[in-house]
Design an enzyme around this catalytic site. Sequence first.
Site, PDB file in Angstrom:
ATOM      1  CB  CYS A   1       7.613  10.905  -2.570  1.00  0.00           C
ATOM      2  SG  CYS A   1       8.589   9.566  -1.870  1.00  0.00           S
TER       3      CYS A   1
ATOM      4  CG  HIS B   1       4.007   7.504   0.634  1.00  0.00           C
ATOM      5  ND1 HIS B   1       3.611   8.260  -0.453  1.00  0.00           N
ATOM      6  CD2 HIS B   1       5.349   7.726   0.760  1.00  0.00           C
ATOM      7  CE1 HIS B   1       4.652   8.904  -0.947  1.00  0.00           C
ATOM      8  NE2 HIS B   1       5.716   8.589  -0.249  1.00  0.00           N
TER       9      HIS B   1
END
Lengths: 390, 104
Positions: free
Chosen positions: A85, A338
């Site tokens: 991430c 995201h």
Amino acid sequence: MRDVYIAGIGSTTFGKHADTTIENLAVGAVVDALLDSSIDRAEVGALYLGNFISGPLNGKEVLAGIVADRIGLGSIPCTKVEGACASGGIAFRHACLAVASGQADVAIAVGVETMTHAPTKQTTAALNCAMDNENDGPSGLTFPGLFGLAWRTHAERYGTTRDHVSAVVKKNKSNGLKNPLAQMGAVLTNAEIAASVPICDPIQLFDCCPTSDGAAAVIVVSKSVADRISKQLNHPLVQVLAAVQTRGSPSIGGHADLISFSANVSAANLAYAQAGVTSKDIDLVELHDCFSIAEIIDSEDLGLVPRGEGGYWALEGRTSVGGDIAINASGGLLSKGHPVGATGIGQIYEVTQQLRHRHTNQVADAKIGMTHNLGGAGVACTVSILKGLM
Amino acid sequence: MRIFECLKCKKQYAKLGSVCASCLSLKFNEVEVSDSGKLVTWTTIRRAPAGFNVTAPYDVVVVDMECGIRVTGRLAAESLPPKMFATVQRISTEESSPIFSVVA
């Protein structure tokens, strides 16, 4: 090292882009950023692309070179970086280093991910590759589960309740309504959040960020280029005061305390020292709220909120726009979305808009902003501090 | 429970690696330690990862073992319910994950 400036930014919306290939999403963001910067592509000396799972989800690698080829860049180094991430934040740091070191006068950082193109099972299996699958994976742990573990510890130690965490959800979902790039803004009540589907106790559906497609790009330049183009730009430059990256444990057993990630703390301390500022100087932050409780933990790790008080500050409105420290005015990952590899660059995009005083959810008189991007179970963290040159 | 201890610096690991991260030694001893530990935190997984062969819901637990290492495991289906800081006992290992039961 030389000073580094942000000359241009570009971003797609975050959400579903079913009919656009991953490379075309990235190309769109890069072209927008180049146009925003007024810089000719012939000047670009390096390109870094943050992406996590284009291989397993799209069957595509060497994306950095592919994107550069599609927009006709020269024979320059093009590098894909991966840190789960935190991939986007890492790409940004590398672009800054290329300029700061003198290797390039203009560098591109782009982040991209398409997560809705594959079946959900395939996407979640790919995401779980960011876990330490020797130590934690065999238990059946998932990433929402990791933050369920952290929430329970935080609640035990500091009395953090469902309502505290729901305050984060409500704030970020509401902020998302003001962001045209956001995937799912909403006005929610405590009752609606508490009634949402349980995922990994105490994590419920509204505590989780959505899966998303999207891309964002940034053009960083040296002082000589910044001085040359500043009069052509229709926006102020933003200076990169710090762009740091640190490592923490990849596994739960390596974390001394499950309510803190050591990589967060070390990255924040390093960034404050590099920038010559303190947490009190930060007007706003875009931080990594992959799950609602993560915002509380991150805000404490970054020294923006006293340890244990993250939930209380959210409930009292102190982390809202207009509060003590504006956290995730964009809506954050919870609301903006995201698209993993794009997230870190998307945060730079949002903070740059704030420091240009052109954000649709503007923090009044914002001068200094921070971004925070966390990967895996805390194994990789980037923190950047940016200053608007109004 | 069997763990791995660096021959040189005695650092302990739940899983055997190729090198000791503490001193870079390549040699480990397999040692038997207590199956007892303290439950640090837990979560109930209601959606298992793709391909995982245990049906949700199940409890994932983090346990500080008596020997001093922290491990991630799963609570046995027949265990008493999890409770913060409860004493737990490893009762088996399934596909390299320790399986614990809460001690009454």
